[in-house]
Design a protein around this motif. Structure first.
Motif, mmCIF file in Angstrom:
data_model
loop_
_atom_site.group_PDB
_atom_site.id
_atom_site.type_symbol
_atom_site.label_atom_id
_atom_site.label_comp_id
_atom_site.label_asym_id
_atom_site.label_seq_id
_atom_site.Cartn_x
_atom_site.Cartn_y
_atom_site.Cartn_z
ATOM 1 N N ASP A 38 0.848 -1.202 0.000
ATOM 2 C CA ASP A 38 0.000 0.000 0.000
ATOM 3 C C ASP A 38 0.883 1.252 0.000
ATOM 4 O O ASP A 38 0.539 2.255 -0.630
ATOM 5 N N ALA A 39 2.004 1.190 0.726
ATOM 6 C CA ALA A 39 2.938 2.332 0.740
ATOM 7 C C ALA A 39 3.625 2.445 -0.615
ATOM 8 O O ALA A 39 3.780 3.541 -1.170
ATOM 9 N N ARG A 40 4.019 1.305 -1.153
ATOM 10 C CA ARG A 40 4.675 1.330 -2.474
ATOM 11 C C ARG A 40 3.723 1.865 -3.539
ATOM 12 O O ARG A 40 4.156 2.536 -4.480
ATOM 13 N N ALA A 41 2.422 1.548 -3.383
ATOM 14 C CA ALA A 41 1.438 1.963 -4.398
ATOM 15 C C ALA A 41 1.374 3.481 -4.534
ATOM 16 O O ALA A 41 1.055 3.992 -5.608
ATOM 17 N N ILE A 42 1.680 4.211 -3.454
ATOM 18 C CA ILE A 42 1.651 5.681 -3.599
ATOM 19 C C ILE A 42 3.064 6.245 -3.800
ATOM 20 O O ILE A 42 3.272 7.447 -3.775
ATOM 21 N N GLY A 43 4.060 5.352 -3.978
ATOM 22 C CA GLY A 43 5.389 5.826 -4.370
ATOM 23 C C GLY A 43 6.464 5.725 -3.310
ATOM 24 O O GLY A 43 7.630 5.999 -3.593
ATOM 25 N N PHE A 44 6.108 5.341 -2.073
ATOM 26 C CA PHE A 44 7.151 5.200 -1.051
ATOM 27 C C PHE A 44 7.916 3.902 -1.261
ATOM 28 O O PHE A 44 7.353 2.876 -1.640
ATOM 29 N N ASP A 45 9.189 3.965 -0.984
ATOM 30 C CA ASP A 45 10.069 2.806 -1.093
ATOM 31 C C ASP A 45 10.115 2.148 0.283
ATOM 32 O O ASP A 45 10.185 2.830 1.301
ATOM 33 N N GLU A 46 10.067 0.842 0.332
ATOM 34 C CA GLU A 46 10.116 0.154 1.621
ATOM 35 C C GLU A 46 11.442 -0.569 1.840
ATOM 36 O O GLU A 46 11.681 -1.133 2.900
ATOM 37 N N GLY A 47 12.297 -0.557 0.823
ATOM 38 C CA GLY A 47 13.618 -1.158 0.983
ATOM 39 C C GLY A 47 13.638 -2.643 0.687
ATOM 40 O O GLY A 47 12.615 -3.248 0.368
ATOM 41 N N ALA A 48 14.841 -3.209 0.790
ATOM 42 C CA ALA A 48 15.048 -4.632 0.473
ATOM 43 C C ALA A 48 14.769 -5.479 1.712
ATOM 44 O O ALA A 48 15.652 -5.736 2.513
ATOM 45 N N LYS A 49 13.519 -5.876 1.866
ATOM 46 C CA LYS A 49 13.146 -6.709 3.010
ATOM 47 C C LYS A 49 13.177 -8.175 2.609
ATOM 48 O O LYS A 49 12.847 -8.508 1.466
ATOM 49 N N PRO A 50 13.557 -9.062 3.563
ATOM 50 C CA PRO A 50 13.457 -10.483 3.237
ATOM 51 C C PRO A 50 12.003 -10.778 2.861
ATOM 52 O O PRO A 50 11.083 -10.221 3.474
ATOM 53 N N SER A 51 11.783 -11.616 1.839
ATOM 54 C CA SER A 51 10.418 -11.833 1.359
ATOM 55 C C SER A 51 9.541 -12.445 2.457
ATOM 56 O O SER A 51 8.351 -12.217 2.509
ATOM 57 N N ASP A 52 10.151 -13.191 3.341
ATOM 58 C CA ASP A 52 9.398 -13.838 4.430
ATOM 59 C C ASP A 52 9.636 -13.109 5.754
ATOM 60 O O ASP A 52 9.877 -13.712 6.790
ATOM 61 N N TRP A 53 9.587 -11.771 5.708
ATOM 62 C CA TRP A 53 9.974 -10.978 6.891
ATOM 63 C C TRP A 53 9.115 -11.273 8.119
ATOM 64 O O TRP A 53 9.626 -11.284 9.243
ATOM 65 N N ALA A 54 7.831 -11.529 7.905
ATOM 66 C CA ALA A 54 6.964 -11.781 9.063
ATOM 67 C C ALA A 54 7.354 -13.101 9.733
ATOM 68 O O ALA A 54 7.419 -13.198 10.966
ATOM 69 N N THR A 55 7.660 -14.105 8.920
ATOM 70 C CA THR A 55 8.116 -15.392 9.467
ATOM 71 C C THR A 55 9.441 -15.216 10.196
ATOM 72 O O THR A 55 9.643 -15.780 11.284
ATOM 73 N N ALA A 56 10.355 -14.437 9.602
ATOM 74 C CA ALA A 56 11.660 -14.204 10.236
ATOM 75 C C ALA A 56 11.487 -13.554 11.609
ATOM 76 O O ALA A 56 12.158 -13.917 12.574
ATOM 77 N N LEU A 57 10.559 -12.600 11.707
ATOM 78 C CA LEU A 57 10.311 -11.968 13.011
ATOM 79 C C LEU A 57 9.710 -12.964 13.991
ATOM 80 O O LEU A 57 10.092 -13.027 15.160
ATOM 81 N N ASN A 58 8.761 -13.749 13.494
ATOM 82 C CA ASN A 58 8.142 -14.780 14.338
ATOM 83 C C ASN A 58 9.177 -15.732 14.920
ATOM 84 O O ASN A 58 9.112 -16.093 16.088
ATOM 85 N N GLN A 59 10.140 -16.093 14.078
ATOM 86 C CA GLN A 59 11.175 -17.029 14.530
ATOM 87 C C GLN A 59 12.059 -16.421 15.611
ATOM 88 O O GLN A 59 12.724 -17.134 16.350
#
Lengths: 194, 194
Positions: free
Chosen positions: A137-158
């Protein structure tokens, strides 16, 4: 060499806004409502980006707040989540909010964290992350979110940080879209070319 | 609600140390030597971790310095690189060091950046990153570096930030190992268990 300093201090309107809310909000939706209201009011200042965050303890007591202050504060590290984390640690009096492994402090972010803020979460001792709008949603209006691991939520959970996405997403997205349609500044740095 | 503030200010010994160096160091090895000396002296304080950083402009003029202040500053966001970036932006007077795409400012980090600091670099407007010790050197003594994309250097390159690794790595690693063998604190937060 003259060494400058950086003072991280929220604008006065944040204290005024928080004074209108009860100091304890046991419901997660209400906690997210507050983070989203911070994002909306921050956008309305016409200076900084449409992002807000708040840290609550597990009883629903507000510990700290954050809003994006990249432009007004003059530093790219001043994202809402970074400020909310730093000020929560200041308030609680330790750099590790878990205090040795307790599950007590929760971060509410109006939009899913960028790569920097995501990287900051495991160091903070926060035990839960609640997100409103999605990264896309942020990217859709032009903000960059950076190079996040694709499974970032799982990585945080772990790492013991529970992630809950899409909490009042529609409401958070409405703020982003209002910001974009009113001509709000998309302030990604221009990447240097070779 | 009483809103705390966080002041990011380097300890006095940093200014004393910098006063012993020439204000301009055209050689990249010398620039890294300074970052490593900051890491070593910071470890010797017996409080904070063995990490240092510095920002130089493309002529070799020192713009800012950073040392890890997680413990002394009471916040997990206070990594050497974050401080060096924030103070460089303060000194230069803008949140985007590139000033619209120029390749002028370089970050020297005694150890490769963790996930948070890595995420912060593309937002900063820095155009080059020089690293001493490797990520795995920090992990070898017990520090956590976070969930970084496996191809993080390539990802930075694709965003216009040139990465040079292993600059005086042996010297930077010696600081890490001395810190570990002298019983320096490994202060990763304890990850909350379910």
């Amino acid at each position: 060499m003259n060494l400058p300093k950086l003072i991280i201090r929220l604008p006065d309107w944040v204290a005024s806004l928080l004074a209108l809310w009860p100091p304890c909000l046991p419901d997660h939706q209400d906690q997210m409502r507050l983070a989203i209201e911070l994002s909306a009011k921050n956008a309305e200042t016409g200076i900084d980006g449409p992002f807000g965050a708040a840290v609550f303890d597990d009883r629903g007591r507000l510990v700290s707040a954050g809003v994006n202050m990249v432009i007004s504060g003059g530093s790219s590290i001043l994202h809402a989540e970074m400020i909310a984390i730093a000020l929560a640690q200041k308030k609680v009096g330790r750099f590790d909010l878990s205090g040795g492994g307790q599950r007590r402090y929760h971060l509410f972010s109006s939009t899913e964290p960028c790569a920097m803020c995501l990287g900051a979460i495991p160091w903070s001792g926060l035990s839960r992350l609640f997100c409103g709008a999605r990264d896309e949603d942020a990217r859709a209006i032009g903000f960059d979110e950076g190079a996040k691991p694709s499974d970032w939520a799982t990585a945080l959970n772990q790492r013991g940080v529970q992630v809950e996405r899409d909490l009042l997403r529609w409401k958070a997205v409405a703020v982003l879209n209002r910001y974009a349609s009113s001509g709000g500044k998309i302030y990604n740095p221009v990447f240097p070319s070779e």
